[in-house]
Scaffold this motif. Structure first.
Motif, PDB file in Angstrom:
ATOM      1  N   GLY A  69       0.827  -1.190   0.000  1.00 17.17           N
ATOM      2  CA  GLY A  69       0.000   0.000   0.000  1.00 17.17           C
ATOM      3  C   GLY A  69       0.865   1.244   0.000  1.00 17.17           C
ATOM      4  O   GLY A  69       2.045   1.182   0.344  1.00 17.17           O
ATOM      5  N   PHE A  70       0.282   2.363  -0.399  1.00 17.32           N
ATOM      6  CA  PHE A  70       1.013   3.626  -0.359  1.00 17.32           C
ATOM      7  C   PHE A  70       0.041   4.784  -0.272  1.00 17.32           C
ATOM      8  O   PHE A  70      -1.135   4.672  -0.616  1.00 17.32           O
ATOM      9  N   GLY A  71       0.553   5.887   0.222  1.00 10.56           N
ATOM     10  CA  GLY A  71      -0.199   7.131   0.283  1.00 10.56           C
ATOM     11  C   GLY A  71       0.704   8.266  -0.146  1.00 10.56           C
ATOM     12  O   GLY A  71       1.922   8.216   0.051  1.00 10.56           O
ATOM     13  N   LEU A  72       0.105   9.273  -0.745  1.00 11.08           N
ATOM     14  CA  LEU A  72       0.854  10.420  -1.246  1.00 11.08           C
ATOM     15  C   LEU A  72       0.244  11.707  -0.708  1.00 11.08           C
ATOM     16  O   LEU A  72      -0.926  11.996  -0.955  1.00 11.08           O
ATOM     17  N   LEU A  73       1.048  12.444   0.054  1.00 11.45           N
ATOM     18  CA  LEU A  73       0.646  13.764   0.521  1.00 11.45           C
ATOM     19  C   LEU A  73       1.019  14.758  -0.565  1.00 11.45           C
ATOM     20  O   LEU A  73       2.185  14.851  -0.959  1.00 11.45           O
ATOM     21  N   GLY A  74       0.018  15.462  -1.079  1.00  6.24           N
ATOM     22  CA  GLY A  74       0.264  16.434  -2.138  1.00  6.24           C
ATOM     23  C   GLY A  74       1.098  17.608  -1.642  1.00  6.24           C
ATOM     24  O   GLY A  74       1.153  17.889  -0.444  1.00  6.24           O
ATOM     25  N   HIS A  75       1.708  18.296  -2.563  1.00  8.94           N
ATOM     26  CA  HIS A  75       2.625  19.380  -2.201  1.00  8.94           C
ATOM     27  C   HIS A  75       1.944  20.722  -1.956  1.00  8.94           C
ATOM     28  O   HIS A  75       2.441  21.542  -1.219  1.00  8.94           O
ATOM     29  N   ARG A  76       0.798  20.949  -2.578  1.00 10.18           N
ATOM     30  CA  ARG A  76       0.222  22.293  -2.519  1.00 10.18           C
ATOM     31  C   ARG A  76      -0.748  22.449  -1.352  1.00 10.18           C
ATOM     32  O   ARG A  76      -1.348  21.488  -0.904  1.00 10.18           O
ATOM     33  N   ARG A  77      -0.848  23.663  -0.901  1.00 10.80           N
ATOM     34  CA  ARG A  77      -1.801  24.003   0.160  1.00 10.80           C
ATOM     35  C   ARG A  77      -3.087  24.485  -0.494  1.00 10.80           C
ATOM     36  O   ARG A  77      -3.045  25.200  -1.484  1.00 10.80           O
ATOM     37  N   PRO A  80      -9.746  27.669   2.080  1.00  9.00           N
ATOM     38  CA  PRO A  80      -9.926  29.112   2.256  1.00  9.00           C
ATOM     39  C   PRO A  80      -8.835  29.762   3.105  1.00  9.00           C
ATOM     40  O   PRO A  80      -8.488  30.910   2.893  1.00  9.00           O
ATOM     41  N   GLN A  81      -8.299  29.023   4.059  1.00 15.33           N
ATOM     42  CA  GLN A  81      -7.247  29.552   4.930  1.00 15.33           C
ATOM     43  C   GLN A  81      -5.856  29.082   4.508  1.00 15.33           C
ATOM     44  O   GLN A  81      -4.884  29.339   5.205  1.00 15.33           O
ATOM     45  N   ASN A  82      -5.787  28.343   3.391  1.00 15.28           N
ATOM     46  CA  ASN A  82      -4.510  27.814   2.904  1.00 15.28           C
ATOM     47  C   ASN A  82      -3.840  26.919   3.958  1.00 15.28           C
ATOM     48  O   ASN A  82      -2.615  26.869   4.054  1.00 15.28           O
ATOM     49  N   ASP A  83      -4.663  26.201   4.735  1.00 10.34           N
ATOM     50  CA  ASP A  83      -4.153  25.381   5.832  1.00 10.34           C
ATOM     51  C   ASP A  83      -4.499  23.896   5.671  1.00 10.34           C
ATOM     52  O   ASP A  83      -4.528  23.147   6.641  1.00 10.34           O
ATOM     53  N   THR A  84      -4.760  23.508   4.428  1.00 11.37           N
ATOM     54  CA  THR A  84      -5.179  22.139   4.134  1.00 11.37           C
ATOM     55  C   THR A  84      -4.227  21.535   3.109  1.00 11.37           C
ATOM     56  O   THR A  84      -3.847  22.205   2.150  1.00 11.37           O
ATOM     57  N   MET A  85      -3.856  20.278   3.329  1.00 11.77           N
ATOM     58  CA  MET A  85      -3.003  19.569   2.373  1.00 11.77           C
ATOM     59  C   MET A  85      -3.749  18.339   1.873  1.00 11.77           C
ATOM     60  O   MET A  85      -4.400  17.641   2.659  1.00 11.77           O
ATOM     61  N   PRO A  86      -3.650  18.061   0.582  1.00 10.11           N
ATOM     62  CA  PRO A  86      -4.403  16.938   0.029  1.00 10.11           C
ATOM     63  C   PRO A  86      -3.673  15.598   0.148  1.00 10.11           C
ATOM     64  O   PRO A  86      -2.460  15.519   0.018  1.00 10.11           O
TER      65      PRO A  86
END
Length: 164
Positions: A69-77, A80-86
């Motif tokens: 299994g694997f997971g990938l945390l996206g690079h961009r924020r 609305p508050q720019n405090d979320t990562m995908p």
């Protein structure tokens, strides 16, 4: 990157979730989601490489030399508050599901997102009952404000946020 081919993403899907005008409904499907074909695998590898080159982070779980299994945390924020990562990608192979691998990967990715000062994870979940149920079991909830780029990429996904 060749290890991605180890992941058997196939699954029997009993139900899928749909959200229209903010209303959630469940549709019986009774169908098999197939393993990736060569084109899908190439697209997946390209997406993974792009995210890693731009500062994303991938974590994998192995059974010996086999990627389970694997997971990938996206690079961009985002948000609305720019405090979320995908969570850009997340898969656990069919023979490895329901063993805690997905939960552990989410814990590690959550820890990394927190270290990067994010307050939330954004999840674009496939609409299968197993995927939606998994993310909800970890505290994710449907978002009323889907990220436009993620929504464009995955219009039928269930878009969720999870507080960290």
């Amino acid at each position: 990157m060749d290890h991605l081919a180890h992941i058997d993403r196939s699954e029997w899907i009993e139900q899928i979730c749909r959200i229209e005008d903010g209303q959630e409904s469940w549709i019986e499907t009774g169908q098999e989601c197939p393993a990736w074909d060569a084109i899908q695998l190439e697209e997946l590898q390209s997406r993974l490489c792009s995210e890693l080159e731009n500062g994303g982070l991938a974590m994998g779980a192995y059974d010996g030399d086999r990627l389970a299994g694997f997971g990938l945390l996206g690079h961009r924020r985002i948000g609305p508050q720019n405090d979320t990562m995908p969570i850009d990608l997340m898969y656990v192979g069919r023979p490895y599901r329901r063993r805690g691998i997905g939960t552990r990967l989410m814990q590690l990715l959550s820890r990394e997102a927190s270290a990067r000062h994010a307050k939330f994870l954004y999840i674009s979940s496939t609409e299968s009952s197993s995927a939606v149920g998994f993310y909800r079991s970890l505290g994710s909830e449907n978002t009323m404000e889907p990220d436009p780029e993620m929504l464009r990429k995955e219009p039928f996904d269930i878009h969720m946020v999870r507080p960290l």
